[in-house]
Design an enzyme around this catalytic site. Sequence first.
Site, PDB file in Angstrom:
ATOM      1  N   GLY A   1      38.984   2.405  16.753  1.00 53.32           N
ATOM      2  CA  GLY A   1      39.090   2.799  15.355  1.00 53.32           C
ATOM      3  C   GLY A   1      39.611   1.710  14.452  1.00 53.32           C
ATOM      4  O   GLY A   1      39.850   0.572  14.862  1.00 53.32           O
TER       5      GLY A   1
ATOM      6  N   GLU B   1      43.754   0.987  29.056  1.00 53.67           N
ATOM      7  CA  GLU B   1      42.686   1.797  29.645  1.00 53.67           C
ATOM      8  C   GLU B   1      41.330   1.436  29.046  1.00 53.67           C
ATOM      9  O   GLU B   1      40.318   1.442  29.717  1.00 53.67           O
ATOM     10  CB  GLU B   1      42.968   3.287  29.466  1.00 53.67           C
ATOM     11  CG  GLU B   1      42.929   3.756  28.027  1.00 53.67           C
ATOM     12  CD  GLU B   1      43.340   5.205  27.906  1.00 53.67           C
ATOM     13  OE1 GLU B   1      42.527   5.996  27.420  1.00 53.67           O
ATOM     14  OE2 GLU B   1      44.469   5.542  28.300  1.00 53.67           O
TER      15      GLU B   1
ATOM     16  N   GLY C   1      43.430   1.249  21.370  1.00 54.83           N
ATOM     17  CA  GLY C   1      42.346   2.214  21.452  1.00 54.83           C
ATOM     18  C   GLY C   1      41.215   1.845  20.521  1.00 54.83           C
ATOM     19  O   GLY C   1      40.931   0.670  20.273  1.00 54.83           O
TER      20      GLY C   1
END
Length: 451
Positions: free
Chosen positions: A222, A245, A220
Amino acid sequence: MNRYQEEYRRKLVSADEAVKVVKSGDWVAYSHFAMTPRVLDEALARRKDELFDVKIRGVCALHPVKVALADPEQKHFIYNSSFFSGADRRLQDEGLAYHIPGLYHEAPGILRGNHDGPDVAMIVTTPMDEKGFFNFSVSCSYERAVCDKARTIIVEVNENAPRCLGGFQESIHISEVDYIVEGNNEPLFEVPNIPPTEVDKKIARLIVEEIEDGSCLQLGIGGLPNTIGKMLAESDLKDLGVHSEMMCNAFLDLYEAGKITGARKNIDRFKMVYTFALGDARLYEFLHNNPACAIYPVDYTNDINIIARNDKQIAINNAIEIDLYGQVCSESVGVRQISGTGGQFDFTFGAYRSRGGKAFICMSSTKKVGDRVVSRIVPMITPLGIVTVPRTVVQYVVTEYGKVNLKGKSTWQRAELLISIAHPDFREELIKHAEKMKIWTRTNKKLSLAC
């Protein structure tokens, strides 16, 4: 001038002209993430006094949506988002944004089966190519489904948008488009580089040691994903794959380090598969016309059965808090929506079903709330908070104090394991709560005191 250019000229209108197709009572669908429309949004907001009860749906708008700001009484527009960004959260705090819950992979099917619209699609795209196609660029998730359902399709062209090769359903032909608006051509939103904390580094080390040659990665956004990417780039691992994704800068760093080949993937071999991208200008340039990457709709990338087809699928996701039963909240603090379910459930479930796959839920053991430091491992999810991943689906939980596997564990074992990776300052308090909850035994107590 070829026939597509002639058709382009016929359909080219101003934004103010294009948004006249919106009627009172309509549902209007915006494209997502970095591709949220700016020019069309501003033009629709200018029509406020002419319209009533227009519903807008978007995903993670990276700028304040003008239709929401223009109508604080919400007589004219109601703005809804399937995944909250920082801008969406600020609107929510003013009572101007509402969340649409759902599993990410189900969104295209829900839209296509929805009898209430969307009526109008407003989609940001690349410029038209020589074959008459507009590419959805870095956001493919369910733009095609929106276009399939909409009564009217308006594209807002951004010359700075990279053309992202597919997969499938990554573009729309001019013959399907009703109006073309040439946007302001601003550069795409760039994610700021978040430096890793010492906690990020400790968690990353615990995860990296679980990754093997040929693993297929989902990451993801970060400091933690970037740290994992850096550590993997410096490791001896090889032939990593990507099925995620989100495409982020960590994957680019791994690719440039020669770690990503996709050679051992069972499907989409040699392709870095994703459904949307968020990063910096370097990532967007990398994606442009790059056959090493394949963008797909989300009902492919996040389909649990598709995820599971690649061996050693690794899913790495963040959480806000987890309770002693193993329930994970990753999207709200009490009633305040922070983000959304997104694909966390999809990849947590799908990765575990992959042969040799592992799904990690990661978080620091504590967080600051005002002047207080509180534990992220809690007796029960904060009242009215949302359970993003049920306890039955969770596999690994990781903090800076260790990692534990909850699969197949009873309630007292889960409590013991989770307390063992909580911050030491909170362990005795958590034990007391576990005792009241009847999920603690004398054996637990002895093991805890021995830690």
